[in-house]
Scaffold this active site. Structure first.
Site, PDB file in Angstrom:
ATOM      1  N   ASN A   1      16.089   1.292  -9.982  1.00  0.00           N
ATOM      2  CA  ASN A   1      14.896   0.638  -9.631  1.00  0.00           C
ATOM      3  C   ASN A   1      14.726   0.757  -8.148  1.00  0.00           C
ATOM      4  O   ASN A   1      15.231   0.292  -7.187  1.00  0.00           O
ATOM      5  CB  ASN A   1      14.900  -0.913  -9.766  1.00  0.00           C
ATOM      6  CG  ASN A   1      13.746  -1.578  -9.471  1.00  0.00           C
ATOM      7  OD1 ASN A   1      12.906  -0.814  -9.135  1.00  0.00           O
ATOM      8  ND2 ASN A   1      13.632  -2.647  -9.914  1.00  0.00           N
TER       9      ASN A   1
ATOM     10  N   ARG B   1      10.995 -14.902  -3.958  1.00  0.00           N
ATOM     11  CA  ARG B   1       9.570 -14.872  -3.709  1.00  0.00           C
ATOM     12  C   ARG B   1       8.941 -14.308  -4.852  1.00  0.00           C
ATOM     13  O   ARG B   1       9.367 -13.582  -5.543  1.00  0.00           O
ATOM     14  CB  ARG B   1       9.355 -14.076  -2.108  1.00  0.00           C
ATOM     15  CG  ARG B   1      10.039 -14.519  -1.145  1.00  0.00           C
ATOM     16  CD  ARG B   1       9.559 -15.857  -0.707  1.00  0.00           C
ATOM     17  NE  ARG B   1       8.003 -15.499  -0.310  1.00  0.00           N
ATOM     18  CZ  ARG B   1       7.853 -15.444   1.084  1.00  0.00           C
ATOM     19  NH1 ARG B   1       8.658 -15.206   1.999  1.00  0.00           N
ATOM     20  NH2 ARG B   1       6.514 -15.355   1.355  1.00  0.00           N
TER      21      ARG B   1
ATOM     22  N   ALA C   1       9.470   0.137  -4.196  1.00  0.00           N
ATOM     23  CA  ALA C   1       8.215   0.850  -3.430  1.00  0.00           C
ATOM     24  C   ALA C   1       8.676   2.140  -3.232  1.00  0.00           C
ATOM     25  O   ALA C   1       7.687   3.049  -3.174  1.00  0.00           O
ATOM     26  CB  ALA C   1       7.911   0.009  -2.137  1.00  0.00           C
TER      27      ALA C   1
ATOM     28  N   TYR D   1       7.709 -11.048 -10.594  1.00  0.00           N
ATOM     29  CA  TYR D   1       8.953 -10.495 -10.739  1.00  0.00           C
ATOM     30  C   TYR D   1       9.922 -11.582 -11.520  1.00  0.00           C
ATOM     31  O   TYR D   1      11.007 -11.266 -11.877  1.00  0.00           O
ATOM     32  CB  TYR D   1       9.412 -10.147  -9.670  1.00  0.00           C
ATOM     33  CG  TYR D   1       8.597  -9.086  -8.732  1.00  0.00           C
ATOM     34  CD1 TYR D   1       8.458  -7.746  -9.434  1.00  0.00           C
ATOM     35  CD2 TYR D   1       8.198  -9.136  -7.684  1.00  0.00           C
ATOM     36  CE1 TYR D   1       7.637  -6.807  -8.880  1.00  0.00           C
ATOM     37  CE2 TYR D   1       7.255  -8.354  -6.914  1.00  0.00           C
ATOM     38  CZ  TYR D   1       7.032  -7.041  -7.643  1.00  0.00           C
ATOM     39  OH  TYR D   1       6.163  -6.166  -7.188  1.00  0.00           O
TER      40      TYR D   1
ATOM     41  N   GLU E   1      15.235   5.210 -14.706  1.00  0.00           N
ATOM     42  CA  GLU E   1      14.584   4.161 -13.736  1.00  0.00           C
ATOM     43  C   GLU E   1      14.166   3.026 -14.465  1.00  0.00           C
ATOM     44  O   GLU E   1      13.693   2.933 -15.635  1.00  0.00           O
ATOM     45  CB  GLU E   1      13.204   5.245 -13.246  1.00  0.00           C
ATOM     46  CG  GLU E   1      12.376   4.312 -12.421  1.00  0.00           C
ATOM     47  CD  GLU E   1      11.500   5.270 -11.844  1.00  0.00           C
ATOM     48  OE1 GLU E   1      11.872   6.376 -11.102  1.00  0.00           O
ATOM     49  OE2 GLU E   1      10.292   5.057 -11.513  1.00  0.00           O
TER      50      GLU E   1
ATOM     51  N   HIS F   1      11.959  -0.444 -14.130  1.00  0.00           N
ATOM     52  CA  HIS F   1      11.040  -1.413 -13.132  1.00  0.00           C
ATOM     53  C   HIS F   1      11.106  -2.880 -14.091  1.00  0.00           C
ATOM     54  O   HIS F   1      10.756  -2.801 -15.243  1.00  0.00           O
ATOM     55  CB  HIS F   1       9.737  -0.961 -13.128  1.00  0.00           C
ATOM     56  CG  HIS F   1       9.586   0.325 -12.185  1.00  0.00           C
ATOM     57  ND1 HIS F   1       9.583   0.213 -10.824  1.00  0.00           N
ATOM     58  CD2 HIS F   1       9.672   1.559 -12.683  1.00  0.00           C
ATOM     59  CE1 HIS F   1       9.752   1.548 -10.572  1.00  0.00           C
ATOM     60  NE2 HIS F   1       9.801   2.212 -11.498  1.00  0.00           N
TER      61      HIS F   1
ATOM     62  N   PRO G   1      14.311  -1.224  -1.835  1.00  0.00           N
ATOM     63  CA  PRO G   1      13.696  -2.072  -0.735  1.00  0.00           C
ATOM     64  C   PRO G   1      13.239  -3.585  -1.659  1.00  0.00           C
ATOM     65  O   PRO G   1      12.342  -3.680  -2.432  1.00  0.00           O
ATOM     66  CB  PRO G   1      12.655  -1.435  -0.052  1.00  0.00           C
ATOM     67  CG  PRO G   1      12.419  -0.370  -0.787  1.00  0.00           C
ATOM     68  CD  PRO G   1      13.471   0.090  -1.492  1.00  0.00           C
ATOM     69  N   ASN G   2      13.534  -4.607  -0.950  1.00  0.00           N
ATOM     70  CA  ASN G   2      13.112  -6.125  -1.135  1.00  0.00           C
ATOM     71  C   ASN G   2      13.522  -6.563  -2.228  1.00  0.00           C
ATOM     72  O   ASN G   2      13.258  -7.758  -2.534  1.00  0.00           O
ATOM     73  CB  ASN G   2      11.341  -5.853  -1.019  1.00  0.00           C
ATOM     74  CG  ASN G   2      10.979  -5.491   0.311  1.00  0.00           C
ATOM     75  OD1 ASN G   2      11.503  -6.184   1.378  1.00  0.00           O
ATOM     76  ND2 ASN G   2       9.974  -4.584   0.315  1.00  0.00           N
TER      77      ASN G   2
ATOM     78  N   ARG H   1      -0.522  -2.570 -13.636  1.00  0.00           N
ATOM     79  CA  ARG H   1      -0.615  -3.065 -12.112  1.00  0.00           C
ATOM     80  C   ARG H   1      -1.570  -2.026 -11.509  1.00  0.00           C
ATOM     81  O   ARG H   1      -2.091  -1.566 -11.851  1.00  0.00           O
ATOM     82  CB  ARG H   1       0.763  -3.014 -11.457  1.00  0.00           C
ATOM     83  CG  ARG H   1       1.564  -3.860 -12.139  1.00  0.00           C
ATOM     84  CD  ARG H   1       2.959  -4.426 -11.558  1.00  0.00           C
ATOM     85  NE  ARG H   1       2.351  -4.883 -10.272  1.00  0.00           N
ATOM     86  CZ  ARG H   1       3.487  -5.059  -9.230  1.00  0.00           C
ATOM     87  NH1 ARG H   1       4.734  -4.844  -9.167  1.00  0.00           N
ATOM     88  NH2 ARG H   1       3.041  -5.763  -8.181  1.00  0.00           N
TER      89      ARG H   1
HETATM   90  O1  CA2 Z   1       8.906  -4.017 -11.065  1.00  0.00           O
HETATM   91  C1  CA2 Z   1       9.624  -3.508 -10.399  1.00  0.00           C
HETATM   92  O2  CA2 Z   1      10.882  -3.631 -10.602  1.00  0.00           O
HETATM   93  C2  CA2 Z   1       9.321  -2.899  -9.079  1.00  0.00           C
HETATM   94  O3  CA2 Z   1       9.989  -1.788  -8.980  1.00  0.00           O
HETATM   95  C3  CA2 Z   1       9.361  -3.809  -8.053  1.00  0.00           C
HETATM   96  C4  CA2 Z   1       8.723  -3.242  -6.630  1.00  0.00           C
HETATM   97  C5  CA2 Z   1       7.404  -2.680  -6.746  1.00  0.00           C
HETATM   98  O4  CA2 Z   1       6.862  -2.022  -5.564  1.00  0.00           O
HETATM   99  C6  CA2 Z   1       7.282  -1.744  -8.120  1.00  0.00           C
HETATM  100  O5  CA2 Z   1       5.961  -1.582  -7.945  1.00  0.00           O
HETATM  101  C7  CA2 Z   1       7.810  -2.511  -9.259  1.00  0.00           C
HETATM  102  C8  CA2 Z   1       8.735  -4.323  -5.651  1.00  0.00           C
HETATM  103  C9  CA2 Z   1      10.031  -4.980  -5.239  1.00  0.00           C
HETATM  104  C10 CA2 Z   1       9.763  -6.119  -4.330  1.00  0.00           C
HETATM  105  O6  CA2 Z   1      10.522  -7.127  -4.387  1.00  0.00           O
HETATM  106  C11 CA2 Z   1      10.171  -8.191  -4.256  1.00  0.00           C
HETATM  107  C12 CA2 Z   1      11.045  -9.184  -4.728  1.00  0.00           C
HETATM  108  C13 CA2 Z   1      10.615 -10.510  -4.469  1.00  0.00           C
HETATM  109  C14 CA2 Z   1       9.405 -10.848  -3.579  1.00  0.00           C
HETATM  110  C15 CA2 Z   1       8.748  -9.803  -3.287  1.00  0.00           C
HETATM  111  C16 CA2 Z   1       9.189  -8.532  -3.553  1.00  0.00           C
END
Ligand code: CA2
Length: 164
Positions: free
Chosen positions: A75, A19, A78, A24, A99, A101, A11-12, A108
């Site tokens: 990946n 964003r 969340a 990221y 996996e 990230h 997700p996201n 974090r």
């Molecule tokens: O670092 C990563 O790849 C994560 O899997 C990204 C997740 C986060 O919850 C993990 O802790 C680490 C979040 C992905 C959300 O993606 C966004 C992208 C742009 C703006 C906001 C969120």
């Protein structure tokens, strides 16, 4: 036959590069997909690339990997921190599961530190930014026995900075 790798994004991640670039980075998911496709060509493997905001859809994709993919790179975003359904689905898949990230989740806050899905993965790569996907592809191909375990002789003379 060419090995096949399924790459999954949770997700996201469709908002990567758009964003929160301070966490990221500025690379978009489309750019990550393009570099994975280039790496797949170099490695001689086939690849599929998916993103979903829905847990059940990710479970369906993992299930569909049976008989169609040799390795999974995921990946879970969340869902890494919440999803028993993804753990169960990953456990059923027999090939290498890596996996990824983008950020270093260990550096974090508490909410983003404890991946539970990593318990069902062969390996975890985090903190390398988008390059983590390429590192995971190399590792998956090596795990599938299509790259040597040892560093190739051609690389033995490499020196930092690229001069042999
Ligand atoms: O670092 C990563 O790849 C994560 O899997 C990204 C997740 C986060 O919850 C993990 O802790 C680490 C979040 C992905 C959300 O993606 C966004 C992208 C742009 C703006 C906001 C969120």
């Amino acid at each position: 036959m060419a090995a096949s790798i399924m790459i999954l994004n949770g997700p996201n991640l469709n908002f990567l590069g758009i964003r929160e670039p301070h966490i990221y980075g500025s690379t978009t998911l489309a750019q990550i997909e393009a570099s994975c496709r280039a790496a797949a060509r170099l490695l001689g493997v086939s690849m599929s690339f998916h993103q979903s905001n829905l847990e059940g859809e990710l479970v369906n994709l993992i299930q569909s990997a049976h008989g169609t993919a040799d390795a999974i790179i995921m990946n879970p975003a969340a869902y890494s921190f919440t999803s028993i359904a993804l753990i169960d689905a990953l456990k059923i898949f027999e090939g290498p599961k890596i996996e990824v990230h983008i950020s270093n989740i260990h550096a974090r806050d508490d909410l983003h530190r404890h991946s539970i899905t990593s318990s069902a993965s062969t390996a975890v790569i985090c903190g390398l930014g988008p390059y983590g996907y390429i590192a995971a592809m190399l590792a998956a191909v090596q795990r599938l026995g299509r790259l040597p375990d040892q560093v190739p002789a051609a690389l033995h003379g490499l020196r930092p900075g690229g001069k042999a």
